[in-house]
Design an enzyme around this catalytic site. Structure first.
Site, PDB file in Angstrom:
ATOM      1  NE  ARG A 205      -3.775   0.550   2.111  1.00 20.18           N
ATOM      2  CZ  ARG A 205      -4.894  -0.020   1.627  1.00 20.18           C
ATOM      3  NH1 ARG A 205      -5.531  -0.951   0.963  1.00 20.18           N
ATOM      4  NH2 ARG A 205      -5.663   0.918   1.928  1.00 20.18           N
TER       5      ARG A 205
ATOM      6  CD1 TRP B  83       2.799   5.114  -3.038  1.00 22.59           C
ATOM      7  CD2 TRP B  83       1.187   6.901  -3.214  1.00 22.59           C
ATOM      8  NE1 TRP B  83       2.724   5.694  -4.324  1.00 22.59           N
ATOM      9  CE2 TRP B  83       0.938   6.801  -4.324  1.00 22.59           C
ATOM     10  CE3 TRP B  83       0.054   7.861  -2.450  1.00 22.59           C
ATOM     11  CZ2 TRP B  83       0.806   7.657  -5.450  1.00 22.59           C
ATOM     12  CZ3 TRP B  83      -0.293   8.177  -3.380  1.00 22.59           C
ATOM     13  CH2 TRP B  83      -0.319   8.528  -4.915  1.00 22.59           C
TER      14      TRP B  83
ATOM     15  CD  GLU C  43      -4.106  -4.760 -17.325  1.00 25.23           C
ATOM     16  OE1 GLU C  43      -3.368  -5.832 -16.237  1.00 25.23           O
ATOM     17  OE2 GLU C  43      -3.953  -3.297 -17.840  1.00 25.23           O
TER      18      GLU C  43
ATOM     19  CE  LYS D 144      -1.211  -5.431 -14.012  1.00 28.80           C
ATOM     20  NZ  LYS D 144      -1.571  -4.578 -14.442  1.00 28.80           N
TER      21      LYS D 144
ATOM     22  CG  HIS E 119      -5.690   7.801 -38.215  1.00 31.44           C
ATOM     23  ND1 HIS E 119      -6.660   8.140 -38.969  1.00 31.44           N
ATOM     24  CD2 HIS E 119      -6.463   6.172 -38.426  1.00 31.44           C
ATOM     25  CE1 HIS E 119      -6.612   7.380 -39.401  1.00 31.44           C
ATOM     26  NE2 HIS E 119      -6.989   6.701 -39.337  1.00 31.44           N
TER      27      HIS E 119
END
Length: 607
Positions: free
Chosen positions: A27, A74, A480, A484, A503
């Site tokens: 955390r 954090w 995803e 990662k 594009h």
């Protein structure tokens, strides 16, 4: 963000707190600290950086306290530093805090006028001084009074030398649970912190304040009225939160995905009848016929799962779906009404932006469903219906099994919507359920390619940029896969729909750019094969994820990773596992901290 753990009982508090912080370090790991109620008063130990620094600092010290609080940080307010590390003291009391106090500058000016000095840049020190300013002989009442003066989010634990037999804890928009033992009590930001000591937990509601003693607890609601909250028994085994022989939690959790998906889908459908059970729509079943649109809101990896969910729902249930990032959704002029089904996706159930977006939608009349991994979390308690993913604890900050179980849950959710709206027959549903049942085995087979993917990671670990391309249901897998890689290896990577390459991104392609292309056999195979040709014509390096036995790209792909054949809609599972393994090994080979990448935290409980 940040992690809190508290203990009061008869055991040595320091060892319990350090063990709890170890399980909460995902955390936040900018700093860590303890406050221990020793016979001479509260002793504080703090260190900057990861928890190992604190462990080394206290290794030769002999604490006897049986009460204490701990914190792993954090950074939000104030840079990572010794001065900003928790706990924070104000005279005889000490505080640890998760969250953000929005009016801390105003409160700080008030406290400065009262003669308080500040040694940190944090908003937490304001809370400590304000509790002290409000103290009139009752710590609980001073905390309750203080909380009526602060605006923002908080998970708090407070101890005082004047009342050395209790811990006061409080929560608002920041998770906090109470663990109930025999002659001892625990507090923590997340269950795994104290699961080795108890399986009995109370999940505090927003606005709750609790007083813990070694013999029990009392919870008070936001109006300071004593209340009773449901006690839940958690069936996670503490071993589930350990590495079990793997080098990193992320590696372990990648390999846990077959089991996690089995746990997620078990008991929710009948193959024989081609039907989905009622649990997935429980609480909103009676409103299904009225919905004319679905809005999916999430953050990060969960947002990618939502993009796949959009594909499933529109294909199977024929309901238009919008997918939005929660932090953007919250601040628009919204068009939401009682004909809208709002779906919140969050692993922790405490993601601040997603939770706030859900509350807004609910106020506007929408029915609210949640896809969540944590029983008793804020999102699960406030939603009308919750689909639990049953992934078990996910410790690695970069999500793996939480993502795939979210996708599996959304697949079943879409099929049940289709069943309810009669847009699919039982035979059609049965076909897709048979394919879903194959997913764990398909992932197991994909994991057997780990050594080959490791060899590719060795080859490309020093690349400076990556491009990930996919089409249709596999476009979110490109997103995803890129996420990662940059999360844990710090290599710049971008995910794009393959048709958008012309594009703009095509300008980046040269002989130095690896391009990861998700191209299993599918309804868009010929289209994405032409994108592969476009990459090769610009000398790009092609890493192609293809279906076993497919030779159509042999002349174009520099490297092929084969995945087992499965229904196009479910090819996302083996494809994403390939990208997970590749990202894991690149970061590991670079010697980086895979489980705790810099600047990130597992549960983002602040805006």
């Amino acid at each position: 963000m940040c992690g809190i753990v508290g203990y009061i009982g008869e055991q040595n508090a320091s060892s319990i707190l350090v063990d709890g912080l170890t399980k909460l370090e995902y955390r936040g790991y900018d700093s860590a600290g303890l406050a221990l109620m020793e016979k001479s008063g509260i002793e504080i130990e703090r260190s900057v950086g990861k928890l190992i620094n604190l462990k080394n600092q206290i290794a030769q010290k002999h604490f006897t306290a049986v009460l204490g609080i701990g914190h792993t940080r954090w950074a939000t307010h104030g840079k990572p530093s010794f001065e900003n590390a928790h706990p924070h003291r104000s005279n005889e009391l000490t505080v640890v805090h998760n969250g953000i106090i929005e009016n801390y500058l105003e409160l700080k000016q008030f406290l400065l006028s009262k003669g308080y000095g500040f040694t940190s840049e944090t908003d937490t020190e304001v809370v400590a001084h304000l509790i002290h300013e409000n103290y009139e002989g009752d710590l609980l009442k001073s905390v309750q009074k203080t909380l009526k003066q602060v605006h923002g989010s908080y998970g708090l634990a407070i101890i005082s030398e004047k009342e050395p037999d209790k811990i006061i804890i409080a929560r608002k928009d920041s998770p906090l649970v109470i663990g109930v033992g025999e002659g001892e009590m625990f507090a923590a930001s997340d269950i795994p912190a104290v699961l080795a000591h108890t399986r009995k937990f109370i999940f505090m509601d927003d606005g709750d304040v609790a007083c813990l003693t070694k013999d029990g607890y009392q919870i008070y609601d936001k109006n300071d009225i004593p209340v009773t909250r449901e006690m839940r028994t958690i069936d996670w085994n503490p071993v589930m939160a350990e590495k079990a022989g793997y080098s990193h939690f992320m590696q372990k959790e990648i390999h846990e995905q077959p089991r996690a998906i089995i746990d997620t889908i078990r008991g929710k459908f009948s193959l024989e009848q081609g039907t989905i059970g009622g649990e997935l729509l429980e609480g909103i079943q009676h409103r299904i016929k009225d919905f004319n649109r679905i809005v999916i809101v999430a953050c990060g990896t969960s947002w990618h799962a939502g993009l796949i969910g959009k594909f499933y729902i529109e294909k199977f249930a024929k309901i238009p779906v919008e997918v939005d990032i929660a932090s953007e959704f919250r601040y628009r002029d919204l068009v939401i009404d009682d004909k809208t089904l709002f779906v919140a996706i969050t692993q922790s159930g405490e993601t601040a932006d997603t939770l706030s977006a859900m509350r807004i939608a609910k106020k506007m009349g929408a029915a609210v469903a949640a896809v969540c991994n944590v029983v008793g979390s804020s999102v699960s308690r406030e939603a009308d219906s919750t689909v639990y993913t049953h992934a078990g604890p996910e410790i690695g900050v970069a999500s793996t099994k939480a993502f795939t179980t979210q996708v599996a849950s959304l697949f079943l959710f879409a099929l049940q919507l289709a069943q309810t709206k009669k847009t699919m027959t039982p035979d059609q549903i049965r076909h897709y359920l048979k394919e879903l049942v194959r997913v764990p085995e398909v992932i197991e087979k994909t994991l057997k390619h780990e050594d080959y993917i490791l060899s590719l990671a060795k080859k490309f670990k020093d690349a400076k940029d990556f491009l990930y391309l996919g089409r249709n249901v596999n476009y979110p897998i490109a997103l995803e896969g890129a996420l990662k890689l940059k999360e844990i290896s710090y290599i710049h990577a971008e995910g794009y729909p393959a048709g958008e390459m012309k594009h703009g991104p095509i300008a980046l392609i040269d002989e130095n750019l690896p391009v990861f292309i998700i191209c299993p056999q599918s309804s868009v195979y010929e289209k994405i094969a032409s994108n592969v040709q476009e990459v090769k014509s610009r000398d790009g390096i092609v890493l192609a994820v293809v279906t076993e036995g497919d030779t159509g790209l042999d002349a174009l792909a520099d490297h092929k990773i084969e995945i087992p054949a499965i229904a196009e809609e479910l090819s996302v599972f083996p494809a994403v596992v390939v990208t997970q393994i590749f990202s894991y090994y690149v970061a590991s080979l670079l010697g980086l901290d895979v489980d705790q990448p810099r600047n990130l935290a597992k549960s983002v409980t602040v805006e």
